[in-house]
Design an enzyme around this catalytic site. Structure first.
Site, PDB file in Angstrom:
ATOM      1  N   TYR A  60       0.983  -0.923  -0.054  1.00 38.31           N
ATOM      2  CA  TYR A  60       0.249  -0.429   0.125  1.00 38.31           C
ATOM      3  C   TYR A  60       1.036   1.327  -0.523  1.00 38.31           C
ATOM      4  O   TYR A  60       1.733   1.180  -0.734  1.00 38.31           O
ATOM      5  CB  TYR A  60      -0.801  -0.140   1.585  1.00 38.31           C
ATOM      6  N   LYS A 101     -20.080 -20.304 -11.555  1.00 37.83           N
ATOM      7  CA  LYS A 101     -19.587 -20.381 -13.075  1.00 37.83           C
ATOM      8  C   LYS A 101     -17.684 -19.657 -12.071  1.00 37.83           C
ATOM      9  O   LYS A 101     -17.083 -19.548 -12.571  1.00 37.83           O
ATOM     10  CB  LYS A 101     -20.159 -19.213 -13.255  1.00 37.83           C
TER      11      LYS A 101
END
Length: 422
Positions: free
Chosen positions: A54, A109
């Site tokens: 970060y 999926k």
């Protein structure tokens, strides 16, 4: 129609369904709700590692991507991330249940993408009042992803939605209910026709169901050599012909100038039946009226248009496929979409075009014609399996799918000029 095995079979099936439903609910709820989660791919256990992950370390890849957007493929997960997106208007066989109710399917999926092709997914359920709203939403979030898999969107809107998103975006957009189903149908059908001594060019084909899958299958079969004058497509009102005044643009394109009007008319002397419609719609008499050595793809799920146990009592010269895993020759989209996207992502294709779809068809049909690996036999508890009436398409757990289909799709993308990498 009644099950050919009688009322006891129907009762047993209902009990099995109830057991499966209870097991499925527990599977989805425990020990953690849902089927997918995110994971961290870089170490983040020290202060220095967090500084790289970060602030301040993240600033440098931001600058690089700002200067060259293609660097997003180098410094982020974009190149291996697919969005599975629905508006919930055509979920499984349940219809317009809404986007939130479609979430278990989209998560499922995502599981298949990851399990079979190593592709990461976000499932996204969109509340949209119109196709324009849906298209605008998908287009606005598209920079996050390397590809878009559209799912469970009702016809005819699905055709326009896919076309407009393909034109608007520079990443692959693929409506699996259209092209995924069509690709598996085509691969199996070409092999079945060969086994029956017939050709696609001459075959008389009946397609019951003029939704996403049916219309996409027609277009793909024509691109492979089928002739529209030999294809008889039916919707709820019967055979689609130019004399009807209720046809939308997509149905008008596949209308056949014929005097056939009913399913019984169309089935007489037909070589091929492809059902993408509903349960128990094909009678014994219809099947009996087909040409010698017929091919029947009864793909309605969970109950096919005609059940195999019934069909083989009527015809012993039949090759049959269904959408179910408990019968031979399952037409299952998992044979296609994970590997098609894998090939497209590997070369940063801007779209999944017809050449790539045909490459997938040819790769799938060739695998089924080769010797089956022992690990496939073990996975399905089989002693032997070879190309023939009960094996016209590969099994989903065949490791050759991961090796061969993406490679064929990637080569087609390069050859057709839609790949950014070679």
């Amino acid at each position: 129609m009644h099950s050919p095995s009688g009322d006891n079979n129907v009762t047993d099936t209902a009990a099995q369904d109830a057991d499966l439903n209870a097991e499925a609910l527990a599977y989805h709820a425990e020990p953690t709700p849902g089927k997918i989660a995110t994971e961290i791919t870089k170490p983040a256990s020290t202060q220095h590692q967090l500084a790289l992950a970060y602030t301040p370390g993240v600033a440098e890849p931001v600058r690089r991507i700002h200067a060259d957007p293609a660097d997003a493929y180098r410094y982020t997960n974009k190149g291996n991330l697919v969005a599975v997106i629905t508006d919930g208007t055509a979920v499984l066989g349940l219809g317009n249940v809404g986007s939130l109710a479609g979430k278990p399917v989209m998560e499922g999926k995502a599981v298949l993408f990851k399990r079979f092709a190593g592709i990461d997914c976000f499932d996204i359920e969109v509340n949209a009042d119109s196709p324009d709203d849906f298209i605008d939403t998908v287009a606005r979030i598209a920079p996050t992803f390397g590809g878009i898999n559209l799912e469970d969107i009702a016809a005819p809107h699905c055709f326009d939605i896919e076309r407009r998103l393909i034109e608007r975006l520079d990443i692959p957009v693929f409506h699996d209910d259209q092209h995924g189903t069509a690709i598996i149908i085509a691969a199996g059908l070409l092999n079945a026709l060969e086994l029956q001594g017939k050709t696609l060019q001459d075959a008389k084909i009946v397609i019951l169901g003029a939704g996403a899958a049916g219309i996409a299958a027609i277009h793909l079969l024509i691109s492979l050599g089928a002739r529209l004058e030999n294809i008889f497509t039916l919707d709820r009102k019967g055979v689609i012909h130019p004399g009807r005044d209720d046809l939308n643009t997509f149905k008008a394109e596949i209308a056949n100038a014929t005097d056939k009007r009913t399913l019984a008319d169309a089935m007489r002397d037909a070589d091929v039946f492809i059902g993408v419609s509903g349960p128990d719609l094909v009678s014994d008499a219809m099947l009996a009226s087909m040409a010698p050595k017929p091919i029947v793809f009864a793909l309605s799920n969970p109950i096919p248009e005609i059940r195999p146990t019934q069909a083989f009592k009527v015809r012993d010269d039949l090759i049959m496929a269904t959408g179910r895993s408990d019968y031979p020759n399952q037409v299952n989209n998992v044979l296609g979409f994970p590997f098609i996207f894998r090939g497209a992502l590997d070369v940063r294709a801007s779209r999944i075009n017809q050449a790539m779809q045909i490459a997938a068809v040819e790769a799938l049909r060739s695998i089924a014609r080769e010797s089956v690996p022992d690990e496939v036999l073990k996975a399905y508890e089989l002693e032997a399996l070879e190309f023939g009436p009960d094996y016209i398409i590969p099994k989903p757990f065949d490791p050759r799918l991961r090796e061969r289909v993406p490679q064929a799709v990637a080569h087609a993308a390069i050859d057709s000029g839609v790949a950014a990498m070679s």
